[in-house]
Design a protein around this motif. Sequence first.
Motif, PDB file in Angstrom:
ATOM      1  N   LEU A   1      -1.784  -5.703   7.575  1.00 41.91           N
ATOM      2  CA  LEU A   1      -0.907  -5.027   6.790  1.00 41.91           C
ATOM      3  C   LEU A   1       0.066  -4.310   7.510  1.00 41.91           C
ATOM      4  O   LEU A   1      -0.465  -3.321   8.521  1.00 41.91           O
ATOM      5  CB  LEU A   1      -1.596  -4.222   5.700  1.00 41.91           C
ATOM      6  CG  LEU A   1      -2.584  -4.777   4.891  1.00 41.91           C
ATOM      7  CD1 LEU A   1      -3.242  -3.978   3.911  1.00 41.91           C
ATOM      8  CD2 LEU A   1      -1.907  -5.950   3.925  1.00 41.91           C
ATOM      9  N   THR A   2       1.380  -4.362   7.217  1.00 43.91           N
ATOM     10  CA  THR A   2       2.489  -3.388   7.862  1.00 43.91           C
ATOM     11  C   THR A   2       1.987  -1.883   7.284  1.00 43.91           C
ATOM     12  O   THR A   2       1.268  -1.797   6.087  1.00 43.91           O
ATOM     13  CB  THR A   2       3.787  -3.708   7.427  1.00 43.91           C
ATOM     14  OG1 THR A   2       3.916  -3.713   6.209  1.00 43.91           O
ATOM     15  CG2 THR A   2       4.086  -4.975   7.921  1.00 43.91           C
TER      16      THR A   2
ATOM     17  N   ALA B   1       3.084  -2.355   3.565  1.00 41.68           N
ATOM     18  CA  ALA B   1       2.155  -3.059   2.774  1.00 41.68           C
ATOM     19  C   ALA B   1       0.824  -2.230   2.359  1.00 41.68           C
ATOM     20  O   ALA B   1       0.346  -2.323   1.405  1.00 41.68           O
ATOM     21  CB  ALA B   1       1.992  -4.554   3.450  1.00 41.68           C
ATOM     22  N   LEU B   2       0.473  -1.534   3.403  1.00 31.41           N
ATOM     23  CA  LEU B   2      -0.706  -0.511   3.117  1.00 31.41           C
ATOM     24  C   LEU B   2      -0.404   0.239   2.227  1.00 31.41           C
ATOM     25  O   LEU B   2      -1.351   0.527   1.264  1.00 31.41           O
ATOM     26  CB  LEU B   2      -1.261  -0.129   4.624  1.00 31.41           C
ATOM     27  CG  LEU B   2      -2.343   0.939   4.498  1.00 31.41           C
ATOM     28  CD1 LEU B   2      -3.524   0.326   3.934  1.00 31.41           C
ATOM     29  CD2 LEU B   2      -2.687   1.506   5.695  1.00 31.41           C
ATOM     30  N   ALA B   3       0.826   1.015   2.269  1.00 32.74           N
ATOM     31  CA  ALA B   3       1.114   1.883   1.235  1.00 32.74           C
ATOM     32  C   ALA B   3       1.183   1.414  -0.339  1.00 32.74           C
ATOM     33  O   ALA B   3       0.890   1.960  -1.168  1.00 32.74           O
ATOM     34  CB  ALA B   3       2.490   2.635   1.778  1.00 32.74           C
ATOM     35  N   GLU B   4       1.847   0.086  -0.257  1.00 25.62           N
ATOM     36  CA  GLU B   4       1.924  -0.342  -1.570  1.00 25.62           C
ATOM     37  C   GLU B   4       0.612  -1.056  -2.123  1.00 25.62           C
ATOM     38  O   GLU B   4       0.003  -0.694  -3.236  1.00 25.62           O
ATOM     39  CB  GLU B   4       2.619  -1.841  -1.233  1.00 25.62           C
ATOM     40  CG  GLU B   4       2.953  -2.620  -2.608  1.00 25.62           C
ATOM     41  CD  GLU B   4       3.753  -3.907  -2.258  1.00 25.62           C
ATOM     42  OE1 GLU B   4       3.896  -4.901  -3.215  1.00 25.62           O
ATOM     43  OE2 GLU B   4       4.323  -4.076  -1.394  1.00 25.62           O
TER      44      GLU B   4
ATOM     45  N   ASP C   1      -8.451   1.761   7.552  1.00 27.06           N
ATOM     46  CA  ASP C   1      -7.346   1.291   8.736  1.00 27.06           C
ATOM     47  C   ASP C   1      -8.248   1.316   9.988  1.00 27.06           C
ATOM     48  O   ASP C   1      -8.443   2.352  10.637  1.00 27.06           O
ATOM     49  CB  ASP C   1      -6.319   2.593   8.748  1.00 27.06           C
ATOM     50  CG  ASP C   1      -4.976   2.069   9.498  1.00 27.06           C
ATOM     51  OD1 ASP C   1      -5.250   1.142  10.252  1.00 27.06           O
ATOM     52  OD2 ASP C   1      -4.056   2.805   9.252  1.00 27.06           O
ATOM     53  N   LEU C   2      -8.219   0.325  10.545  1.00 26.75           N
ATOM     54  CA  LEU C   2      -8.869   0.001  11.860  1.00 26.75           C
ATOM     55  C   LEU C   2      -7.958   0.327  12.892  1.00 26.75           C
ATOM     56  O   LEU C   2      -8.352   0.123  14.110  1.00 26.75           O
ATOM     57  CB  LEU C   2      -9.536  -1.291  11.854  1.00 26.75           C
ATOM     58  CG  LEU C   2     -10.551  -1.837  10.826  1.00 26.75           C
ATOM     59  CD1 LEU C   2     -10.852  -3.272  10.789  1.00 26.75           C
ATOM     60  CD2 LEU C   2     -11.797  -0.985  10.901  1.00 26.75           C
TER      61      LEU C   2
END
Length: 55
Positions: free
Chosen positions: A17-18, A21-24, A54-55
Amino acid sequence: MPQSARELARHRGALRLTDEALAELRGHIEQLATRFGDRDAPGVWTRVVIAVVDL
């Protein structure tokens, strides 16, 4: 009162995820918690566990 069968739905996977995208995704999870989080609603108590790491 008869006891209903317990169900478990599980998904496990890794996503690339960008930051956007992670925030979404986090926003969608928050919307679900708000939508279904009415503690006074009728129905069966259901435990929901979601881990976004978040790895």
